[in-house]
Design an enzyme around this catalytic site. Structure first.
Site, PDB file in Angstrom:
ATOM      1  N   ARG A  51       0.725  -1.340  -0.266  1.00 42.05           N
ATOM      2  CA  ARG A  51      -0.073  -0.342  -0.521  1.00 42.05           C
ATOM      3  C   ARG A  51       1.032   1.274  -0.039  1.00 42.05           C
ATOM      4  O   ARG A  51       0.988   1.783  -0.558  1.00 42.05           O
ATOM      5  CB  ARG A  51      -0.827   0.279   1.378  1.00 42.05           C
ATOM      6  CG  ARG A  51      -2.286  -0.599   0.470  1.00 42.05           C
ATOM      7  CD  ARG A  51      -2.941  -1.281   2.571  1.00 42.05           C
ATOM      8  NE  ARG A  51      -1.362  -2.257   3.093  1.00 42.05           N
ATOM      9  CZ  ARG A  51      -1.789  -3.843   2.366  1.00 42.05           C
ATOM     10  NH1 ARG A  51      -2.940  -3.760   1.757  1.00 42.05           N
ATOM     11  NH2 ARG A  51      -0.649  -4.615   2.306  1.00 42.05           N
ATOM     12  N   THR A  52       1.571   1.234   0.960  1.00 44.10           N
ATOM     13  CA  THR A  52       2.719   2.502   0.760  1.00 44.10           C
ATOM     14  C   THR A  52       3.810   3.297   0.265  1.00 44.10           C
ATOM     15  O   THR A  52       3.057   4.269  -0.737  1.00 44.10           O
ATOM     16  CB  THR A  52       3.300   2.441   2.569  1.00 44.10           C
ATOM     17  OG1 THR A  52       2.503   2.067   3.324  1.00 44.10           O
ATOM     18  CG2 THR A  52       4.082   3.916   2.451  1.00 44.10           C
ATOM     19  N   LYS A  80      25.503  -3.908  -1.394  1.00 41.23           N
ATOM     20  CA  LYS A  80      26.979  -3.733  -1.375  1.00 41.23           C
ATOM     21  C   LYS A  80      27.746  -2.307  -0.153  1.00 41.23           C
ATOM     22  O   LYS A  80      28.586  -2.578   0.022  1.00 41.23           O
ATOM     23  CB  LYS A  80      27.056  -2.898  -2.402  1.00 41.23           C
ATOM     24  CG  LYS A  80      26.888  -3.311  -4.258  1.00 41.23           C
ATOM     25  CD  LYS A  80      27.093  -2.801  -5.551  1.00 41.23           C
ATOM     26  CE  LYS A  80      26.154  -2.964  -6.630  1.00 41.23           C
ATOM     27  NZ  LYS A  80      26.369  -1.517  -7.233  1.00 41.23           N
ATOM     28  N   ARG A 101      11.150   3.948   3.543  1.00 37.50           N
ATOM     29  CA  ARG A 101      10.492   2.893   4.366  1.00 37.50           C
ATOM     30  C   ARG A 101      11.955   2.220   4.474  1.00 37.50           C
ATOM     31  O   ARG A 101      12.688   2.152   3.979  1.00 37.50           O
ATOM     32  CB  ARG A 101       9.338   2.141   3.764  1.00 37.50           C
ATOM     33  CG  ARG A 101       9.617   0.202   4.704  1.00 37.50           C
ATOM     34  CD  ARG A 101       8.446   0.034   4.532  1.00 37.50           C
ATOM     35  NE  ARG A 101       6.960   0.704   5.094  1.00 37.50           N
ATOM     36  CZ  ARG A 101       6.028   0.394   4.621  1.00 37.50           C
ATOM     37  NH1 ARG A 101       5.886  -1.426   4.659  1.00 37.50           N
ATOM     38  NH2 ARG A 101       4.940   1.131   5.113  1.00 37.50           N
ATOM     39  N   HIS A 129       4.657   5.792  11.284  1.00 34.33           N
ATOM     40  CA  HIS A 129       4.391   5.458   9.672  1.00 34.33           C
ATOM     41  C   HIS A 129       3.427   7.242  10.023  1.00 34.33           C
ATOM     42  O   HIS A 129       1.804   6.869   9.733  1.00 34.33           O
ATOM     43  CB  HIS A 129       3.228   4.094   9.819  1.00 34.33           C
ATOM     44  CG  HIS A 129       3.226   3.603   8.366  1.00 34.33           C
ATOM     45  ND1 HIS A 129       3.483   4.414   7.372  1.00 34.33           N
ATOM     46  CD2 HIS A 129       2.687   2.892   8.235  1.00 34.33           C
ATOM     47  CE1 HIS A 129       2.892   4.251   6.456  1.00 34.33           C
ATOM     48  NE2 HIS A 129       2.924   2.843   6.773  1.00 34.33           N
TER      49      HIS A 129
HETATM   50  N1   CP Z   1      -0.208  -0.380   6.140  1.00 29.11           N
HETATM   51  C1   CP Z   1       1.038  -0.003   5.471  1.00 29.11           C
HETATM   52  O1   CP Z   1       1.953   0.652   5.694  1.00 29.11           O
HETATM   53  O2   CP Z   1       1.067  -1.370   4.394  1.00 29.11           O
HETATM   54  P1   CP Z   1       2.048  -1.674   3.825  1.00 29.11           P
HETATM   55  O3   CP Z   1       3.462  -2.671   4.911  1.00 29.11           O
HETATM   56  O4   CP Z   1       1.382  -2.962   2.475  1.00 29.11           O
HETATM   57  O5   CP Z   1       3.073  -0.272   3.046  1.00 29.11           O
END
Ligand code: CP
Length: 304
Positions: A51-52, A80, A101, A129
């Site tokens: 999703r993110t 590396k 991320r 998040h």
């Molecule tokens: N909600 C969320 O962070 O989903 P993903 O891990 O799929 O990005």
């Protein structure tokens, strides 16, 4: 707003600005289809995501911009031994904004120190998040009509669940918020959040380990997955993973207008029989993630 690393980087006024813009985009997406023409978003994902990453990319494409990036650490020069600091220095000359991320708490913050473009934390370990929080707030505001006077049950892995840590940090800014923290004892919310966020803002909360008893009180039930990837010991994960499973029987005890949210992905914690319940809002929530991120990108690039 140079970078977005923590939900505490956003005031109520800034949150309102992003949520209001997201609602304008929902109502008239074509109006914004060239808002980021000529701009590039880099998605630097050192940890899996559906999703993110894809909603960030969809958001930038919907705004008429372009995307580049990597979806695993293995497919980047991190494999590396390249540092986050060196990577972001280079990406700063390739893109106008980046979403990162990383499995290590604080990695996007480190990146922000070495970046000349805005860095957005797209999830750092078990820490924060903030763009999931924007998604959650947009969902609650649109489907409940308010962000105040709500009793919110947070259920599941409250220790490692970064989405609940970030959501608490933002919701404490609104009036009349009360939390019911539902988890096994081993997965309770970290003490620093209780002391430095909930108690510091005089927010009423209780910690319980049974979901059913609390269902009738809740306006929102925010379910979370037990975060397998954050456990040191597989035995503990197996013992705790099915602590809470929301099903139709439990839903029968909830208010008629209670919303069920979940940041997704789910494993077993919401039975698929709940998906057809009109109170199940988690797939709508994932859809709102695109609009929240479109609004955020526009604000951070100052292209409104
Ligand atoms: N909600 C969320 O962070 O989903 P993903 O891990 O799929 O990005």
């Amino acid at each position: 707003m140079k970078h977005l690393i923590s939900p505490t980087d956003l005031t109520v006024s800034e949150l309102s600005g992003i949520l209001d813009l997201a609602e304008k985009i929902i109502n008239d997406p074509k109006e914004y289809s060239e808002a980021c023409h000529g701009k590039k978003l880099a998605t630097l994902f050192y940890e899996p995501s559906t999703r993110t990453r894809l909603s960030f990319e969809a958001a930038m494409l919907n705004l008429g911009g372009s995307i580049l990036g990597f979806s695993t650490a293995d497919s980047s020069s991190a494999a590396k031994g390249e540092s986050v600091a060196d990577t972001i220095r280079v990406i700063s000359s390739y893109a106008d904004i980046c979403a990162m991320r990383h499995p290590k708490e604080g990695a996007p913050l480190v990146a922000s120190y070495h970046s000349s473009i805005p860095v957005i934390n797209a999830g750092d370990g078990g820490h924060n998040h903030p763009t999931q929080t924007l998604t959650d707030l947009l969902t609650i505001k649109n489907l409940k009509g308010r962000l105040n006077n709500l009793t919110i049950g947070l259920c599941g892995d409250l220790k490692f669940g970064r989405t609940v840590h970030s959501l608490i940090n933002s919701l404490v800014l609104y009036e009349g918020i009360k939390f019911v923290l539902i988890s096994p004892v081993e997965l309770r919310i970290p003490t620093y959040i209780k002391e430095q966020v909930l108690e510091a803002h005089n927010i009423p909360y209780e910690e319980v380990d049974i979901l059913e008893d609390k269902m009738p009180e809740l306006d929102i039930l925010y379910m979370t997955r037990v975060q397998k990837e954050r456990f040191f010991n597989e035995e503990d994960y197996i013992r705790l993973k099915d602590s809470f499973i929301l099903n139709s029987k439990k839903m029968s005890k909830a208010k008629d207008d209670m919303l069920v949210l979940h940041p997704l992905p789910r494993v077993n914690e919401i039975s698929t029989e709940v998906d057809s319940d009109p109170r199940a809002a988690y797939f709508k929530q994932a859809e709102y993630g695109v609009y929240a991120r479109m609004a955020l990108i526009m604000k951070m690039l100052e292209v409104e």
